[in-house]
Structures are given as structure tokens and as C-alpha cells.
Scaffold this motif. Structure first.
Motif, PDB file in Angstrom:
ATOM      1  N   GLY A 110       8.428  -2.811  23.889  1.00 20.01           N
ATOM      2  CA  GLY A 110       8.647  -2.832  22.449  1.00 20.01           C
ATOM      3  C   GLY A 110       8.114  -4.053  21.742  1.00 20.01           C
ATOM      4  N   ARG A 111       7.566  -4.997  22.476  1.00 23.36           N
ATOM      5  CA  ARG A 111       7.001  -6.182  21.848  1.00 23.36           C
ATOM      6  C   ARG A 111       5.619  -5.881  21.287  1.00 23.36           C
ATOM      7  NH1 ARG A 111       8.398 -10.828  26.404  1.00 23.36           N
ATOM      8  NH2 ARG A 111      10.696 -10.637  26.287  1.00 23.36           N
ATOM      9  N   VAL A 112       5.194  -6.709  20.367  1.00 22.20           N
ATOM     10  CA  VAL A 112       3.889  -6.513  19.744  1.00 22.20           C
ATOM     11  C   VAL A 112       2.778  -6.894  20.720  1.00 22.20           C
ATOM     12  CG1 VAL A 112       2.362  -7.230  17.868  1.00 22.20           C
ATOM     13  CG2 VAL A 112       4.802  -6.914  17.443  1.00 22.20           C
ATOM     14  N   ASN A 113       1.811  -5.999  20.861  1.00 19.81           N
ATOM     15  CA  ASN A 113       0.623  -6.298  21.654  1.00 19.81           C
ATOM     16  C   ASN A 113      -0.321  -7.107  20.770  1.00 19.81           C
ATOM     17  OD1 ASN A 113      -2.025  -6.106  22.841  1.00 19.81           O
ATOM     18  ND2 ASN A 113      -1.260  -4.434  24.121  1.00 19.81           N
ATOM     19  N   LYS A 114      -0.393  -8.410  21.017  1.00 23.38           N
ATOM     20  CA  LYS A 114      -1.158  -9.292  20.138  1.00 23.38           C
ATOM     21  C   LYS A 114      -2.649  -9.005  20.173  1.00 23.38           C
ATOM     22  CE  LYS A 114       2.243 -13.021  20.299  1.00 23.38           C
ATOM     23  NZ  LYS A 114       2.515 -14.448  20.636  1.00 23.38           N
ATOM     24  N   GLN A 115      -3.134  -8.531  21.328  1.00 21.66           N
ATOM     25  CA  GLN A 115      -4.554  -8.186  21.412  1.00 21.66           C
ATOM     26  C   GLN A 115      -4.873  -6.996  20.504  1.00 21.66           C
ATOM     27  OE1 GLN A 115      -2.635  -8.796  24.154  1.00 21.66           O
ATOM     28  NE2 GLN A 115      -3.521 -10.822  24.557  1.00 21.66           N
ATOM     29  N   LEU A 116      -3.997  -5.990  20.541  1.00 19.45           N
ATOM     30  CA  LEU A 116      -4.213  -4.831  19.673  1.00 19.45           C
ATOM     31  C   LEU A 116      -4.024  -5.190  18.205  1.00 19.45           C
ATOM     32  CD1 LEU A 116      -2.514  -1.939  21.688  1.00 19.45           C
ATOM     33  CD2 LEU A 116      -4.955  -2.315  21.283  1.00 19.45           C
TER      34      LEU A 116
ATOM     35  N   SER B  14      -1.162   0.869  11.905  1.00 21.96           N
ATOM     36  CA  SER B  14      -0.168  -0.194  11.741  1.00 21.96           C
ATOM     37  C   SER B  14       0.913  -0.134  12.813  1.00 21.96           C
ATOM     38  CB  SER B  14       0.482  -0.114  10.357  1.00 21.96           C
ATOM     39  OG  SER B  14       1.252   1.063  10.218  1.00 21.96           O
ATOM     40  N   ARG B  15       1.031   1.007  13.506  1.00 20.21           N
ATOM     41  CA  ARG B  15       2.042   1.180  14.547  1.00 20.21           C
ATOM     42  C   ARG B  15       1.495   0.942  15.950  1.00 20.21           C
ATOM     43  NH1 ARG B  15       6.647   4.585  13.043  1.00 20.21           N
ATOM     44  NH2 ARG B  15       6.736   4.599  10.766  1.00 20.21           N
ATOM     45  N   VAL B  16       0.178   0.935  16.089  1.00 22.08           N
ATOM     46  CA  VAL B  16      -0.430   0.793  17.418  1.00 22.08           C
ATOM     47  C   VAL B  16      -0.018  -0.491  18.137  1.00 22.08           C
ATOM     48  CG1 VAL B  16      -2.657   0.361  18.554  1.00 22.08           C
ATOM     49  CG2 VAL B  16      -2.369   2.363  17.082  1.00 22.08           C
ATOM     50  N   PRO B  17      -0.072  -1.662  17.495  1.00 21.20           N
ATOM     51  CA  PRO B  17       0.263  -2.897  18.235  1.00 21.20           C
ATOM     52  C   PRO B  17       1.659  -2.898  18.833  1.00 21.20           C
ATOM     53  CG  PRO B  17      -0.859  -3.433  16.189  1.00 21.20           C
ATOM     54  CD  PRO B  17      -0.539  -1.975  16.131  1.00 21.20           C
ATOM     55  N   GLN B  18       2.627  -2.359  18.124  1.00 20.34           N
ATOM     56  CA  GLN B  18       3.987  -2.329  18.655  1.00 20.34           C
ATOM     57  C   GLN B  18       4.185  -1.166  19.619  1.00 20.34           C
ATOM     58  OE1 GLN B  18       7.140  -1.738  15.805  1.00 20.34           O
ATOM     59  NE2 GLN B  18       8.630  -2.842  17.064  1.00 20.34           N
ATOM     60  N   SER B  19       3.578  -0.015  19.343  1.00 21.46           N
ATOM     61  CA  SER B  19       3.759   1.173  20.173  1.00 21.46           C
ATOM     62  C   SER B  19       3.183   1.003  21.563  1.00 21.46           C
ATOM     63  CB  SER B  19       3.130   2.388  19.485  1.00 21.46           C
ATOM     64  OG  SER B  19       3.733   2.628  18.224  1.00 21.46           O
TER      65      SER B  19
ATOM     66  N   PHE C 112      -2.926 -10.982   3.463  1.00 23.74           N
ATOM     67  CA  PHE C 112      -2.186  -9.965   4.223  1.00 23.74           C
ATOM     68  C   PHE C 112      -2.401 -10.116   5.727  1.00 23.74           C
ATOM     69  CE2 PHE C 112      -2.390  -7.717   0.066  1.00 23.74           C
ATOM     70  CZ  PHE C 112      -1.023  -7.573  -0.118  1.00 23.74           C
ATOM     71  N   ALA C 113      -3.622 -10.523   6.129  1.00 22.90           N
ATOM     72  CA  ALA C 113      -3.867 -10.734   7.559  1.00 22.90           C
ATOM     73  C   ALA C 113      -2.986 -11.848   8.096  1.00 22.90           C
ATOM     74  CB  ALA C 113      -5.345 -11.061   7.788  1.00 22.90           C
ATOM     75  N   ALA C 114      -2.886 -12.956   7.342  1.00 21.74           N
ATOM     76  CA  ALA C 114      -2.026 -14.060   7.766  1.00 21.74           C
ATOM     77  C   ALA C 114      -0.567 -13.622   7.805  1.00 21.74           C
ATOM     78  CB  ALA C 114      -2.202 -15.246   6.810  1.00 21.74           C
ATOM     79  N   GLY C 115      -0.153 -12.832   6.833  1.00 22.56           N
ATOM     80  CA  GLY C 115       1.213 -12.335   6.815  1.00 22.56           C
ATOM     81  C   GLY C 115       1.518 -11.430   7.987  1.00 22.56           C
ATOM     82  N   SER C 116       0.546 -10.605   8.385  1.00 22.18           N
ATOM     83  CA  SER C 116       0.770  -9.705   9.519  1.00 22.18           C
ATOM     84  C   SER C 116       0.907 -10.474  10.827  1.00 22.18           C
ATOM     85  CB  SER C 116      -0.381  -8.693   9.624  1.00 22.18           C
ATOM     86  OG  SER C 116      -1.601  -9.336   9.962  1.00 22.18           O
ATOM     87  N   LEU C 117       0.150 -11.548  10.979  1.00 21.90           N
ATOM     88  CA  LEU C 117       0.256 -12.376  12.178  1.00 21.90           C
ATOM     89  C   LEU C 117       1.603 -13.089  12.216  1.00 21.90           C
ATOM     90  CD1 LEU C 117      -3.338 -13.899  12.236  1.00 21.90           C
ATOM     91  CD2 LEU C 117      -2.416 -12.167  13.799  1.00 21.90           C
ATOM     92  N   GLN C 118       2.040 -13.580  11.060  1.00 20.15           N
ATOM     93  CA  GLN C 118       3.329 -14.260  10.996  1.00 20.15           C
ATOM     94  C   GLN C 118       4.474 -13.281  11.245  1.00 20.15           C
ATOM     95  OE1 GLN C 118       3.966 -17.478  10.794  1.00 20.15           O
ATOM     96  NE2 GLN C 118       6.186 -17.130  10.799  1.00 20.15           N
TER      97      GLN C 118
ATOM     98  N   GLY D 154      -4.735  -8.099  16.857  1.00 15.30           N
ATOM     99  CA  GLY D 154      -5.988  -8.750  16.470  1.00 15.30           C
ATOM    100  C   GLY D 154      -7.121  -7.755  16.323  1.00 15.30           C
ATOM    101  N   LEU D 155      -7.122  -6.730  17.181  1.00 15.23           N
ATOM    102  CA  LEU D 155      -8.178  -5.722  17.116  1.00 15.23           C
ATOM    103  C   LEU D 155      -8.092  -4.911  15.830  1.00 15.23           C
ATOM    104  CD1 LEU D 155     -10.544  -4.412  18.639  1.00 15.23           C
ATOM    105  CD2 LEU D 155      -8.894  -2.827  19.671  1.00 15.23           C
ATOM    106  N   VAL D 156      -6.873  -4.552  15.415  1.00 16.80           N
ATOM    107  CA  VAL D 156      -6.703  -3.786  14.171  1.00 16.80           C
ATOM    108  C   VAL D 156      -7.140  -4.624  12.973  1.00 16.80           C
ATOM    109  CG1 VAL D 156      -5.014  -2.734  12.627  1.00 16.80           C
ATOM    110  CG2 VAL D 156      -4.884  -2.315  15.080  1.00 16.80           C
ATOM    111  N   ILE D 157      -6.779  -5.904  12.967  1.00 22.04           N
ATOM    112  CA  ILE D 157      -7.194  -6.786  11.871  1.00 22.04           C
ATOM    113  C   ILE D 157      -8.712  -6.940  11.859  1.00 22.04           C
ATOM    114  CG2 ILE D 157      -7.073  -9.139  10.958  1.00 22.04           C
ATOM    115  CD1 ILE D 157      -4.224  -9.308  12.052  1.00 22.04           C
ATOM    116  N   ALA D 158      -9.310  -7.134  13.034  1.00 23.07           N
ATOM    117  CA  ALA D 158     -10.771  -7.284  13.128  1.00 23.07           C
ATOM    118  C   ALA D 158     -11.479  -6.001  12.689  1.00 23.07           C
ATOM    119  CB  ALA D 158     -11.163  -7.649  14.556  1.00 23.07           C
ATOM    120  N   TYR D 159     -10.927  -4.861  13.081  1.00 20.80           N
ATOM    121  CA  TYR D 159     -11.503  -3.571  12.677  1.00 20.80           C
ATOM    122  C   TYR D 159     -11.479  -3.431  11.157  1.00 20.80           C
ATOM    123  CZ  TYR D 159     -11.473   1.467  11.702  1.00 20.80           C
ATOM    124  OH  TYR D 159     -11.715   2.709  11.179  1.00 20.80           O
ATOM    125  N   SER D 160     -10.352  -3.781  10.538  1.00 15.69           N
ATOM    126  CA  SER D 160     -10.234  -3.694   9.080  1.00 15.69           C
ATOM    127  C   SER D 160     -11.193  -4.666   8.397  1.00 15.69           C
ATOM    128  CB  SER D 160      -8.789  -3.984   8.658  1.00 15.69           C
ATOM    129  OG  SER D 160      -7.891  -3.069   9.256  1.00 15.69           O
TER     130      SER D 160
END
Length: 354
Positions: A312-318, A302-307, A11-17, A320-326
Motif C-alpha cells: 500500500g505504500r507509494v511506488n516512488k519510481q512509478l 493518479s492511482r498507479v503509484p499507490q496501487s 503541482f509536481a512538487a505538491g505530488s512529491l510532498q 516519478g514516471l507518471v510525472i515525467a510522462y506528464s
């Protein structure tokens, strides 16, 4: 613990893709459906995994010896008892019960995840605790939570009757599911008074049908016995952070006019749970009820990176942070939780079943 990390990594790989696409919100892709199917199979075909495994086996054997369905349904939550009774009558074993429960739970989770900007990321957030700990440990309540997730996925367009029917189905597997109805009723009060009244009345009826006869035993078992859940503060606190994010930045999270109040009330409920932990003699009761607030974590994080992205683009740092937190939640739980040994090693039926 490798199977758990494989599931998380998929799922992490899918979210990045998915984050690379210009439009994140999309129908369920074959890959996401396949990953969800793998999740359901891991949950349903587990063998001797989960802290309550022996209790569920004992329940299955006891219900299997009863000839009358109505009598069997009085031995546990009626929906779960009926499922065990049918399985026993068909000559099946616990794996069938677990697989059906897993299918219902995963269906609700996937349905809810699909309503988020990045469904893969929503699943990432769910895996460490909701999937691994709850779905593989508390079969009955997992079904109830899965149905509640399905309700939340359509809360902005579902009728009051449809919501009530969903909650009745959830409460048939775990009585505690009725606690969701007051939150839904309150959120509906300002936009549809009739619906709010219907939901409020349904909450009262459900209380008398599912909980009234068991109130005394619940008080004895949870409050007077002062049951305490180790780690309850951490688990409840996991919903408090998203609650504050939603209350502070709700407008940026893409809340619709019909579901805004619901999520705000869920945020207030998460904060209330922390307050109750200070005054209640039983953290276990609060801990179990707070499981229904886990959707708040999935919805917000799940909405933080885009919000909080640029234009409206995805914040890639956020992201990665959500994935790392999980990932950190999963690592800490598998390696340091008091009862994590009940989940290790992961075994699958029938390969390692006796």
C-alpha cells in the motif's frame, strides 16, 4: 511558456510532498486550494491565448448587440450564450466570461482530483492537456467537462436525478456532454434498474432537446466535410493506455462496487474511439468526443503509484514516471504541436491587453 511550466511544477512538487505522507487521501489543503485558484486565474484571465480566441470574441460581440435574452441563447449553446449576454449587459468584457468558465471548470477538476489518492498528482496529469489546451482553448467544452468531472467525483453516491441535472448543466454549455449519460446509464443497469431507465430516458430527451435540431449541421460540418484533427491518434491513444491498465488491473486501482462498471465502460469507449478513427472520415468528431474520456487518464494514472506499491505504500519510481510522462506531454505539445503558437506567449489580462 514559462508560466505553463511554473503551474506544472507547483503541482509536481505538491505530488512529491504528498507522497511522503502515510495517508494520501485527505481534504483539500490550503496549499492545494491556492494552487487550484491560481489555475482558475491563469485560465480565466488569459488574453489572446487559444486557437479559438477570435471566434469567442466574435461571439461575445454578436451576443452583446442582442437585447433579447431568448434570442441571444439561440446564437450559441444556451448556458454560454446567457453568460455572454449577462456580461455584456453589465458592461464587462471577455475576461469575465472566461473567468466564470474557468471557475466552473477548476471547481469540477479539483472536486474530482480530491477523490484520488494523491490529488496533487491528479492535477499534474490534468495540466499538460486538459488545463492548458482544453480549458484555455475550448471554453464551452471545458465548462462541460468540468461539470462532468464533478459528476464523476460523486458517481458512487449520487442519485439518478442529481446526475441528470449535472449533465443538463454541462450540455447547456456544450451539447456534446450528453454522450456521458449512456455510459452512466449502462453502468447503473446491473445495480439499479430504475435508475438506469431514468438515465436512459434522460439521454434520449437530452438528445432531442440539445442535438436533434443540429444533427444535420453536425453531419455536414464534421463528417461530410471530413474535418481532420492533426494529432487525434495521439490524443485518443493517451486514453487507451490507461484503459488497458484499468481492464487488466482494475481490482488493484481501488474501484468501488458502484463505480466499477462506469470506469470499465469508459475504458471500452476509449478503445472504441481508436477503432472509429480507422473507419470514420472525420477524426475531429472523434477527437472532440474523446475529450470526455480524459478523466479516465487522471483516474488511472493518479492511482498507479499507490496501487503498485509495496504493502500500500507509494511506488516512488512509478510516481516519478507518471510525472515525467506528464511533463513530456507538455513539452512536446508546447514545442512541436502545429497550433501551439496560439498559446504562446502566455498573456494575462489586463497587463498585456490592448
Amino acid at each position: 511558456m514559462l508560466p505553463y511550466w511554473i503551474l506544472f511544477s507547483i503541482f509536481a512538487a505538491g505530488s512529491l510532498q504528498a507522497a511522503r505522507r502515510r495517508t494520501l487521501m485527505a481534504p483539500t489543503t490550503p496549499l492545494l486550494a491556492a494552487a487550484a485558484l491560481l489555475t482558475a486565474l491563469m485560465i480565466g484571465l488569459r488574453h489572446e491565448v487559444g486557437g479559438d480566441w477570435s471566434n469567442y470574441e466574435e461571439t461575445f460581440r454578436a451576443i452583446g448587440q442582442v437585447e433579447d435574452l431568448r434570442r441571444a441563447m439561440r446564437m450559441s449553446d444556451p448556458g454560454y450564450a446567457a453568460l455572454n449576454w449577462v456580461a455584456a449587459r453589465l458592461g464587462l468584457e471577455m475576461w469575465f466570461v472566461n473567468l466564470v468558465c474557468a471557475a466552473i471548470f477548476t471547481w469540477g477538476l479539483l472536486r474530482f482530483a480530491r477523490r484520488q489518492p494523491n490529488p496533487w498528482l491528479a492535477m499534474v496529469i490534468a495540466v499538460p492537456y486538459l488545463v492548458i489546451v482544453v480549458a484555455m482553448g475550448y471554453s464551452r467544452q471545458a465548462v462541460a467537462i468540468g461539470i462532468v468531472l464533478a459528476v464523476l467525483a460523486v458517481i458512487d453516491r449520487a442519485s439518478a436525478l442529481r446526475i441528470v441535472l449535472y449533465i443538463i448543466a454541462a450540455a447547456a454549455f456544450h451539447k456534446s456532454a450528453f454522450v456521458v449519460l449512456p455510459l452512466v446509464a449502462l453502468s447503473a443497469a446491473r445495480r439499479n434498474g430504475i435508475a438506469a431507465v431514468m438515465l436512459g430516458l434522460a439521454a434520449v430527451v437530452l438528445y432531442y432537446v440539445f442535438l436533434d435540431a443540429h444533427t444535420e449541421s453536425l453531419m455536414i460540418n464534421y463528417v461530410e466535410a471530413r474535418y481532420s484533427s492533426q494529432g487525434a491518434w495521439i490524443r485518443v491513444g493517451m486514453s487507451v493506455v490507461p484503459a488497458f491498465i484499468l481492464l487488466a488491473y482494475g481490482d488493484r486501482l481501488g474501484l468501488g462496487p458502484r463505480d466499477r462498471l462506469l470506469w470499465r465502460f469508459m475504458a471500452y469507449a476509449a478503445i472504441l474511439c481508436i477503432v472509429l478513427l480507422l473507419v470514420t472520415p472525420s477524426s475531429t468528431a472523434i477527437d472532440r468526443v474523446a475529450l470526455y474520456l480524459i478523466p479516465l487518464q487522471i483516474f488511472v494514472l493518479s492511482r498507479v503509484p499507490q496501487s503498485f506499491g509495496d504493502r500500500g505504500r507509494v511506488n516512488k519510481q512509478l510516481l516519478g514516471l507518471v510525472i515525467a510522462y506528464s511533463a513530456s506531454i507538455q513539452f512536446v505539445w508546447l514545442n512541436f504541436a502545429v497550433h501551439s503558437n496560439d498559446w504562446l506567449p502566455y498573456q494575462v489580462y489586463p497587463l498585456l491587453a490592448e
